[in-house]
Design a protein around this motif. Structure first.
Motif, PDB file in Angstrom:
ATOM      1  N   GLY A 109       0.837  -1.187   0.000  1.00  0.00           N
ATOM      2  CA  GLY A 109       0.000   0.000   0.000  1.00  0.00           C
ATOM      3  C   GLY A 109       0.876   1.243   0.000  1.00  0.00           C
ATOM      4  N   ARG A 110       0.683   2.099   0.994  1.00  0.00           N
ATOM      5  CA  ARG A 110       1.463   3.339   1.078  1.00  0.00           C
ATOM      6  C   ARG A 110       2.794   3.134   1.784  1.00  0.00           C
ATOM      7  N   GLU A 111       2.990   1.989   2.421  1.00  0.00           N
ATOM      8  CA  GLU A 111       4.254   1.728   3.120  1.00  0.00           C
ATOM      9  C   GLU A 111       5.237   1.033   2.189  1.00  0.00           C
ATOM     10  N   ILE A 112       6.466   1.513   2.226  1.00  0.00           N
ATOM     11  CA  ILE A 112       7.536   0.916   1.420  1.00  0.00           C
ATOM     12  C   ILE A 112       8.620   0.398   2.359  1.00  0.00           C
ATOM     13  N   ILE A 113       8.958  -0.878   2.216  1.00  0.00           N
ATOM     14  CA  ILE A 113      10.071  -1.456   2.961  1.00  0.00           C
ATOM     15  C   ILE A 113      11.271  -1.494   2.022  1.00  0.00           C
ATOM     16  N   GLU A 114      12.338  -0.815   2.413  1.00  0.00           N
ATOM     17  CA  GLU A 114      13.537  -0.747   1.575  1.00  0.00           C
ATOM     18  C   GLU A 114      14.474  -1.886   1.938  1.00  0.00           C
ATOM     19  N   VAL A 115      14.874  -2.641   0.925  1.00  0.00           N
ATOM     20  CA  VAL A 115      15.725  -3.813   1.141  1.00  0.00           C
ATOM     21  C   VAL A 115      17.040  -3.599   0.407  1.00  0.00           C
ATOM     22  N   ALA A 116      18.153  -3.710   1.136  1.00  0.00           N
ATOM     23  CA  ALA A 116      19.482  -3.523   0.554  1.00  0.00           C
ATOM     24  C   ALA A 116      20.301  -4.789   0.747  1.00  0.00           C
ATOM     25  N   THR A 117      21.056  -5.146  -0.273  1.00  0.00           N
ATOM     26  CA  THR A 117      21.957  -6.289  -0.185  1.00  0.00           C
ATOM     27  C   THR A 117      23.199  -5.909   0.604  1.00  0.00           C
ATOM     28  N   PHE A 118      23.719  -6.846   1.405  1.00  0.00           N
ATOM     29  CA  PHE A 118      24.964  -6.595   2.146  1.00  0.00           C
ATOM     30  C   PHE A 118      26.018  -6.066   1.181  1.00  0.00           C
ATOM     31  N   ARG A 119      26.666  -4.969   1.540  1.00  0.00           N
ATOM     32  CA  ARG A 119      27.739  -4.397   0.735  1.00  0.00           C
ATOM     33  C   ARG A 119      29.096  -4.730   1.332  1.00  0.00           C
ATOM     34  N   ALA A 120      30.102  -4.812   0.468  1.00  0.00           N
ATOM     35  CA  ALA A 120      31.475  -5.049   0.922  1.00  0.00           C
ATOM     36  C   ALA A 120      32.232  -3.733   0.935  1.00  0.00           C
ATOM     37  N   GLY A 121      33.495  -3.794   1.401  1.00  0.00           N
ATOM     38  CA  GLY A 121      34.349  -2.617   1.356  1.00  0.00           C
ATOM     39  C   GLY A 121      34.627  -2.215  -0.068  1.00  0.00           C
ATOM     40  N   HIS A 122      35.104  -0.988  -0.263  1.00  0.00           N
ATOM     41  CA  HIS A 122      35.279  -0.444  -1.603  1.00  0.00           C
ATOM     42  C   HIS A 122      36.692  -0.695  -2.102  1.00  0.00           C
ATOM     43  N   PRO A 123      36.869  -1.307  -3.267  1.00  0.00           N
ATOM     44  CA  PRO A 123      38.201  -1.558  -3.790  1.00  0.00           C
ATOM     45  C   PRO A 123      38.938  -0.253  -4.062  1.00  0.00           C
ATOM     46  N   GLN A 124      40.227  -0.241  -3.736  1.00  0.00           N
ATOM     47  CA  GLN A 124      41.016   0.972  -3.884  1.00  0.00           C
ATOM     48  C   GLN A 124      41.702   1.063  -5.236  1.00  0.00           C
ATOM     49  N   GLY A 125      41.789  -0.036  -5.952  1.00  0.00           N
ATOM     50  CA  GLY A 125      42.483  -0.019  -7.234  1.00  0.00           C
ATOM     51  C   GLY A 125      41.753  -0.814  -8.279  1.00  0.00           C
ATOM     52  N   ASP A 126      42.330  -0.918  -9.465  1.00  0.00           N
ATOM     53  CA  ASP A 126      41.683  -1.613 -10.571  1.00  0.00           C
ATOM     54  C   ASP A 126      41.919  -3.114 -10.520  1.00  0.00           C
ATOM     55  N   VAL A 147      29.094  -3.396  -4.843  1.00  0.00           N
ATOM     56  CA  VAL A 147      29.948  -4.536  -4.505  1.00  0.00           C
ATOM     57  C   VAL A 147      29.315  -5.260  -3.327  1.00  0.00           C
ATOM     58  N   TYR A 148      28.810  -6.458  -3.542  1.00  0.00           N
ATOM     59  CA  TYR A 148      28.109  -7.180  -2.499  1.00  0.00           C
ATOM     60  C   TYR A 148      29.083  -7.966  -1.636  1.00  0.00           C
ATOM     61  N   GLY A 149      28.713  -8.158  -0.375  1.00  0.00           N
ATOM     62  CA  GLY A 149      29.604  -8.841   0.551  1.00  0.00           C
ATOM     63  C   GLY A 149      28.843  -9.560   1.641  1.00  0.00           C
ATOM     64  N   SER A 150      29.539  -9.773   2.768  1.00  0.00           N
ATOM     65  CA  SER A 150      28.975 -10.502   3.895  1.00  0.00           C
ATOM     66  C   SER A 150      28.342  -9.530   4.894  1.00  0.00           C
ATOM     67  N   LEU A 151      27.675 -10.077   5.884  1.00  0.00           N
ATOM     68  CA  LEU A 151      27.097  -9.254   6.948  1.00  0.00           C
ATOM     69  C   LEU A 151      28.183  -8.467   7.656  1.00  0.00           C
ATOM     70  N   GLU A 152      29.326  -9.112   7.935  1.00  0.00           N
ATOM     71  CA  GLU A 152      30.420  -8.430   8.628  1.00  0.00           C
ATOM     72  C   GLU A 152      30.951  -7.269   7.801  1.00  0.00           C
ATOM     73  N   GLU A 153      31.104  -7.500   6.486  1.00  0.00           N
ATOM     74  CA  GLU A 153      31.585  -6.429   5.604  1.00  0.00           C
ATOM     75  C   GLU A 153      30.568  -5.299   5.508  1.00  0.00           C
ATOM     76  N   ASP A 154      29.300  -5.654   5.521  1.00  0.00           N
ATOM     77  CA  ASP A 154      28.259  -4.636   5.455  1.00  0.00           C
ATOM     78  C   ASP A 154      28.320  -3.713   6.667  1.00  0.00           C
ATOM     79  N   ALA A 155      28.555  -4.289   7.837  1.00  0.00           N
ATOM     80  CA  ALA A 155      28.659  -3.482   9.056  1.00  0.00           C
ATOM     81  C   ALA A 155      29.854  -2.538   8.990  1.00  0.00           C
ATOM     82  N   GLN A 156      30.967  -3.023   8.441  1.00  0.00           N
ATOM     83  CA  GLN A 156      32.185  -2.218   8.392  1.00  0.00           C
ATOM     84  C   GLN A 156      32.057  -1.029   7.449  1.00  0.00           C
ATOM     85  N   ARG A 157      31.226  -1.155   6.406  1.00  0.00           N
ATOM     86  CA  ARG A 157      31.146  -0.067   5.440  1.00  0.00           C
ATOM     87  C   ARG A 157      30.020   0.918   5.750  1.00  0.00           C
ATOM     88  N   ARG A 158      29.244   0.691   6.802  1.00  0.00           N
ATOM     89  CA  ARG A 158      28.207   1.664   7.174  1.00  0.00           C
ATOM     90  C   ARG A 158      28.858   2.922   7.733  1.00  0.00           C
TER      91      ARG A 158
END
Length: 468
Positions: A109-126, A147-158
């Motif tokens: 209805g009018r409520e939206i639940i936002e769902v995000a996939t666990f993200r990993a840390g950001h690569p620094q190089g190519d 860049v998707y990752g684990s639960l632990e990685e998701d916490a670190q990048r918040r």
């Protein structure tokens, strides 16, 4: 609620880095959160359905933080190990949104639940195999982040420790990877990781730090606060459309006056409103009084559940820069009214380079300002025509705001207050009084009081629905 939470943590908090590979787990005996209490049933169903499908899924971020603070969450977000496409496959009422940061919106209805996939840390190089999914510019700002990752990685990048809390609605456990509960107890806004690097990744985090500090009544932790003044100019590199959204979050959430104080303190106001910041230097008393009054009244209207409009807010924030700009144009030979009109055009155009204010708001801004030139001109039928103007009420409110900040209008606000309440015969007499006074119809009217001072109508400094 917090007392119960912190008394239940019998073991002392360990001295550690902001993030850990294994979380501190708080059982339902150690916190007050319960699945059936103050938690959206739709958010609960999304989490449970994803878990039943074999994915990890948790309520995360602001909703967990606010529940622990005994605040009503604005919305509920879910973090999961499922990719956006996998989430969409589970819900027919879902759609994938975003390019910079892919998300799934599940509609109830009018409520939206936002769902995000666990993200990993950001690569620094190519060299990273996922580098094509995450892009940075030369200063390190993240342009794309999928860049998707684990639960632990998701916490670190918040971004902040208080937003790195995960609630398992099935087991009623809280997973705390970044000592966020500790910082909630100490009322601190603390970045996860190196503050300077995190601000370089996304300078808008500086605005988020201020917004959370104002909203929650927290302090920004000293190491997280230290780089802000130096890095504040980086906000100029943020797309103007994104900054418009961020400014609305800053000023239209009920704590605008405190937000303004923090923006000034950390040097963040000038990159957002350069002309207004210059006016604060040249005419600090008047400029600060007007802006503070407008923001305080905006906060009050929001608390009272009354409507507010960004047009009135931006009109107030930018107005102090207008007179000096108009004076410069008059000095070059322009007549007063064309000078004000040209100054308004220049000022709004320059501001839109920094913050992309949509045309549906820039037009009312100019009309509110134009009213300030028209309200003194009341002879003949002009006063009645102005009353019928759809922008009259916003212009009148803005006039009272200016007077409260120190503008001397010769009693113009009182005159219009009386005129709105007067009968037809009284209005005709008020117009005659203007033409018979020593000044012309655009000058100061005679003072007029019956039975003590009248209560002014409107004048709360935010405009009315007619000004939206």
């Amino acid at each position: 609620m917090l007392k119960k939470l912190f008394q239940s943590l019998r073991s002392p908090l360990r001295r550690a880095k902001h993030t850990r590979s294994t979380p501190e787990v708080l059982s339902n005996r150690q916190h007050p959160l319960r699945r059936g209490q103050n938690i959206s049933r739709h958010a609960t169903s999304v989490v449970e359905r994803l878990q039943h499908a074999g994915y990890q899924a948790y309520l995360v971020g602001g909703c967990v933080r606010d529940l622990l603070l005994d605040l009503e969450p604005k919305d509920f977000d879910v973090a999961t190990s499922a990719t956006p496409e996998q989430v969409r496959a589970e819900f027919r009422n879902a759609r994938v949104i975003g390019r910079r940061f892919k998300l799934v919106h599940v509609h109830f209805g009018r409520e939206i639940i936002e769902v995000a996939t666990f993200r990993a840390g950001h690569p620094q190089g190519d060299e990273d195999e996922n580098s094509h999914l995450a892009a940075r510019n030369e200063s390190g700002r993240i342009l794309r982040d999928n860049v998707y990752g684990s639960l632990e990685e998701d916490a670190q990048r918040r971004d902040f420790t208080i937003n790195a809390l995960y609630f398992d609605v099935t087991g009623e456990r809280i997973l705390d990877y970044a000592r966020g509960v500790h910082d909630i107890r100490n009322r601190l806004i603390r970045l996860i990781g190196d503050p300077e690097q995190r601000y370089l990744e996304d300078p808008v985090r500086m605005l988020r730090a201020v917004r959370f500090a104002a909203k929650l009544g927290f302090e920004i932790e000293k190491h997280s606060a230290a780089p802000i003044v130096k890095l504040a100019p980086m906000l100029r590199d943020i797309p103007a459309a994104r900054l418009f959204d961020e400014v609305l979050k800053l000023f239209l959430a009920g704590y605008a006056e405190r937000t303004f104080e923090l923006l000034l303190h950390y040097g963040l106001f000038a990159p957002l409103f350069p002309a207004s910041a210059a006016a604060l230097k040249h005419n600090p008393g008047y400029t600060e009084r007007l802006i503070r009054q407008a923001l305080a009244n905006t906060d009050l209207r929001i608390q009272q559940g009354k409507p507010v409009t960004p047009a009135f807010l931006f009109a107030a924030l930018l107005w102090p820069a207008l007179p000096a700009r108009a004076a410069q144009l008059q000095a070059r030979g322009l007549a007063p009214i064309p000078a004000v009109q040209e100054a308004a055009h220049e000022l709004i155009s320059e501001q839109c380079q920094r913050i992309a204010v949509p045309k549906r708001f820039t037009m009312p801004i100019r009309e509110i300002w134009d009213m300030q030139e028209r309200l003194p001109r009341r002879s003949g039928k002009r006063a009645d025509l102005l009353l019928e103007n759809p922008r009259f009420r916003a212009g009148y409110d803005f006039l009272l705001l200016r007077e409260s900040a120190g503008d001397d209008t010769g009693g113009l606000g009182d005159w219009w207050t009386d005129y709105q309440d007067a009968s037809d015969s009284e209005r005709r007499r008020m117009i005659r009084d203007l033409t018979s006074s020593p000044s012309d119809s655009s000058g100061a009217p005679r003072k007029r009081r019956r039975g003590g001072s009248r209560r002014r109508r409107g004048g709360d400094g935010t405009g009315t629905p007619a000004g939206e």
